[in-house]
Design a protein around this motif. Structure first.
Motif, short mmCIF file in Angstrom:
data_model
loop_
_atom_site.label_atom_id
_atom_site.label_comp_id
_atom_site.label_asym_id
_atom_site.label_seq_id
_atom_site.Cartn_x
_atom_site.Cartn_y
_atom_site.Cartn_z
N ALA A 47 -14.86 33.12 -7.69
CA ALA A 47 -13.51 32.72 -7.29
C ALA A 47 -13.52 31.29 -6.76
O ALA A 47 -12.65 30.48 -7.08
CB ALA A 47 -12.96 33.68 -6.24
N ALA A 75 -13.90 28.92 -9.52
CA ALA A 75 -12.66 28.86 -10.30
C ALA A 75 -11.64 27.96 -9.61
O ALA A 75 -10.89 27.24 -10.27
CB ALA A 75 -12.09 30.27 -10.49
N VAL A 107 -4.85 26.65 -10.44
CA VAL A 107 -3.74 27.51 -10.87
C VAL A 107 -4.25 28.70 -11.67
O VAL A 107 -3.73 29.82 -11.53
CB VAL A 107 -2.68 26.68 -11.65
CG1 VAL A 107 -3.22 26.18 -12.96
CG2 VAL A 107 -1.42 27.50 -11.90
N ALA A 108 -5.30 28.50 -12.46
CA ALA A 108 -5.87 29.63 -13.20
C ALA A 108 -6.44 30.65 -12.22
O ALA A 108 -6.30 31.86 -12.42
CB ALA A 108 -6.95 29.14 -14.16
N GLN A 142 -5.40 31.19 -9.19
CA GLN A 142 -4.26 31.88 -8.56
C GLN A 142 -3.73 33.00 -9.44
O GLN A 142 -3.52 34.12 -8.96
CB GLN A 142 -3.12 30.89 -8.31
CG GLN A 142 -3.37 29.94 -7.16
CD GLN A 142 -2.22 28.96 -7.01
OE1 GLN A 142 -1.06 29.32 -7.13
NE2 GLN A 142 -2.55 27.71 -6.79
N VAL A 143 -3.51 32.72 -10.73
CA VAL A 143 -2.91 33.76 -11.56
C VAL A 143 -3.92 34.86 -11.88
O VAL A 143 -3.53 35.93 -12.31
CB VAL A 143 -2.26 33.22 -12.85
CG1 VAL A 143 -1.20 32.18 -12.53
CG2 VAL A 143 -3.30 32.67 -13.80
N ALA A 144 -5.21 34.58 -11.65
CA ALA A 144 -6.20 35.64 -11.81
C ALA A 144 -6.26 36.52 -10.56
O ALA A 144 -7.03 37.47 -10.50
CB ALA A 144 -7.58 35.06 -12.10
N GLY A 145 -5.44 36.17 -9.55
CA GLY A 145 -5.37 36.99 -8.36
C GLY A 145 -6.15 36.44 -7.17
O GLY A 145 -6.27 37.09 -6.15
N VAL A 146 -6.69 35.23 -7.31
CA VAL A 146 -7.46 34.64 -6.21
C VAL A 146 -6.50 34.00 -5.20
O VAL A 146 -5.67 33.17 -5.56
CB VAL A 146 -8.43 33.56 -6.74
CG1 VAL A 146 -9.19 32.93 -5.58
CG2 VAL A 146 -9.39 34.15 -7.76
N ASN A 147 -6.62 34.43 -3.96
CA ASN A 147 -5.87 33.80 -2.88
C ASN A 147 -6.60 32.49 -2.57
O ASN A 147 -7.49 32.44 -1.71
CB ASN A 147 -5.83 34.72 -1.67
CG ASN A 147 -5.00 34.17 -0.55
OD1 ASN A 147 -4.68 32.98 -0.53
ND2 ASN A 147 -4.64 35.02 0.39
#
Ligand SMILES: Nc1ncnc2c1ncn2[C@@H]1O[C@H](COP(=O)(O)OP(=O)(O)OP(=O)(O)O)[C@@H](O)[C@H]1O
Ligand SMILES: [Mg+2]
Lengths: 314, 253
Positions: A186, A189, A195-196, A198-203
């Motif tokens: 994470a 990433a 932004v990728a 974030q949309v993968a669910g990483v805060n």
């Protein structure tokens, strides 16, 4: 086999062996002292690399956390009679809390702005260390008592070398584990594409804050131990020049390479020692070496050498 | 008819520009919903609103009936949304496989302590994640590139890698922003097959695309945007026959 040689586990083993055998080549306490400083810088660089190399967040103020760690344990043990086994953890807590408190507003920035903000933070810490003379001794520094465990004082270069070598191996082990985990991916990433991530669910904010605090604690622990090792600290420990040195170690050795950070620390600590023969030219040669590495190995020493070795083993 | 996603009066303005203006539409669960429109019509802005990258200037988005107002992208991911980007957002500092593994973030053990100590449970989870990521790379046709660093992949492969990463979270709704842009006819045909197979898995797909042949072939419904506003919505046949669409968009093409 090739994968194993290039993997972190093999490097960790190699590091432990090198650190265990190195004292055979040490002729006098001075050699130990230099080695201990290499280890100190290496631990800070490994921690800083998690933030800069892996998560892609610049910090030009990390020496501030190092210096603060040194002073918190120094002040508590020297002025308030705290046991060193309590004052050192307290130094970590203080730095962790400070890093956590400033992380959110600071890490909202990026690029040059983040660099400026962390630079400012580091400078702020040294100003406080310098001006609050009643507590810190001011620019002249202060004396710090040795570490005491059950009435036995940790004294002598050989013991300190063993302690710091063990800590470096531990730090590298933790860093390698972290990098190759969901948390580490994470973080990388966030560096690769915020932004990728974030949309993968990483805060992403939470992870940036987390790694900022972790790397600050690496610096604080090393700073605190340095205070008790050298017995005398000055505000320069947390100064701007030291912060730049730490970042240079990471960049020179190779961003996002844990062993690169160690090699960077080794080179940047040893080079000035080796160059003392050049007298006034010392800084010129020093600068030239750094420039040459960055020009000819822009990814840093270790990643470039790894590519070479990888090709050789194919 | 159940709507997985619904918007009402959704609006986004940038300065004076109405990038998305007063959009109210619903997407059926299990459908392939296309969004088309000329350059600057507001398609990407709409995707960014749906995935929480932008906050609406007015109106709202509901997923499974739940108002998503104020939810950041990572929370929306938790509600089952996943997407790709018009401009590739690949992590070039990681391997191709690791990019896909990042997509599984929310399904992983995210304990910091477990990570630091590399506890056995975490190791098993990672091995499982690695296996699933490799399967997904195979699913999108990149089975032989798992070992590669992302920055060594071709543009066409990276487009697929993004889809694999987006699928890794096992989403309910997959939003694809121009998956066929810049691809040749063969590659586009392969993407068409891929999108069909994704839909067969029961995943709802929102597809932004300029390639009319692709859109007409696979969409259940099409939303046509023009200057941020809804020009038409319906089945491919309905949209193709719509006079407003013909004059404003398809006629010009
Ligand atoms: N972040 C932004 N700031 C200012 N204006 C923006 C921003 N994003 C989009 N716009 C404007 O909003 C309008 C819609 O843009 P958008 O990118 O959504 O179009 P699009 O339909 O995706 O176009 P394309 O087919 O070229 O990808 C354009 O006029 C664009 O200039
Ligand atoms: Mg667009």
């Amino acid at each position: 086999m090739r994968n194993w040689i290039l993997s972190g586990r093999a490097g960790l083993l190699l590091l432990a062996v090198v650190l265990a055998l190195a004292p055979l080549g040490f002729g006098n306490p001075y050699h130990y002292d230099i080695a201990i400083h290499v280890l100190i810088n290496a631990i800070v660089a490994v921690g800083l690399n998690l933030l800069v190399g892996y998560a892609g967040q610049v910090s030009l103020g990390h020496a501030g956390f190092f210096g603060l760690g040194a002073y918190v344990t120094g002040i508590l043990s020297a002025h308030y009679g705290w046991h060193t086994l309590l004052s050192i953890p307290m130094a970590l807590v203080v730095v962790a809390v400070l890093a956590f408190a400033v992380a959110r507003p600071i890490l909202r920035l990026s690029g040059h702005y983040l660099a400026m903000a962390t630079l400012g933070l580091g400078i702020l810490i040294t100003i406080v260390l310098r001006t609050e003379g009643w507590l810190t001794g001011g620019p002249d520094g202060m004396i710090v008592p040795p570490i005491e465990i059950l009435g036995w004082q940790l004294f002598g270069e050989a013991y300190w070398y063993a302690l710091m070598a063990a800590l470096l191996v531990l730090a590298v082990w933790l860093a390698l584990n972290l990098i190759d985990s969901p948390v580490g991916r994470a973080l990388r990433a966030v560096h690769g594409s915020d932004v990728a991530a974030q949309v993968a669910g990483v805060n992403t904010t939470r992870y940036k804050v987390l790694i900022f605090v972790v790397s600050a604690v690496f610096a604080a622990l090393t700073g605190a131990l340095t205070a008790h090792y050298s017995g005398f600290i000055t505000p320069d420990l947390g100064g701007f020049m030291r912060s730049i040195e730490f970042v240079t170690m990471v960049v020179l050795g190779g961003m996002a390479s844990t062993f690169g950070a160690i090699v960077g620390a080794l080179v940047l600590t040893l080079l000035p020692q080796l160059l003392t023969g050049f007298d006034e030219l010392e800084m010129v040669v020093f600068g030239a070496v750094l420039m040459a590495v960055i020009i000819f190995m822009p990814r840093g020493l270790v990643p470039s050498l790894r590519t070479l070795i990888g090709r050789f083993l194919r | 008819m159940t709507h997985l996603l619904e918007t009402s009066n959704l609006t986004k303005t940038f300065g004076g520009v109405h990038a998305v203006a007063d959009l109210s539409f619903g997407v059926e669960a299990g459908a392939i919903q296309a969004i088309i429109g000329p350059n600057g019509a507001g398609k990407t802005t709409l995707i960014n609103l749906l995935t929480g990258i932008y906050t609406p200037s007015a109106g709202d988005v509901r997923i499974d009936g739940r108002d998503t107002r104020g939810l950041p992208p990572h929370r929306l991911a938790g509600l089952g949304l996943s997407r790709t980007f018009q401009n590739l957002q690949i992590c070039m500092n990681m391997s191709a496989l690791e990019n896909v593994m990042v997509g599984r973030h929310l399904r992983m053990n995210r304990s910091f302590t477990a990570a630091l100590l590399r506890l056995p449970a975490l190791r098993r989870g990672d091995a499982d994640c690695r296996r699933r990521a490799a399967e997904l790379m195979d699913f999108v046709g990149l089975g032989d590139l798992t070992e590669r660093d992302a920055d060594t992949l071709s543009y066409g492969a990276l487009k697929r890698l993004e889809i694999a990463r987006a699928l890794a979270s096992e989403p309910k709704l997959l939003l694809l922003d121009e998956p066929a842009a810049g691809l040749n006819a063969n590659e586009t045909a392969a993407i068409e097959t891929l999108i069909r197979r994704v839909a067969e898995l029961g995943i709802t797909v929102i597809l932004v695309e300029h390639d009319m042949k692709l859109v007409m072939a696979i969409s259940d419904r099409i939303l046509v945007l023009d200057h941020g506003k809804q020009l038409a919505i319906g089945t491919p046949a309905e949209v193709r026959a719509d006079p407003a669409v013909i004059s404003a968009y398809l006629g010009a093409a």
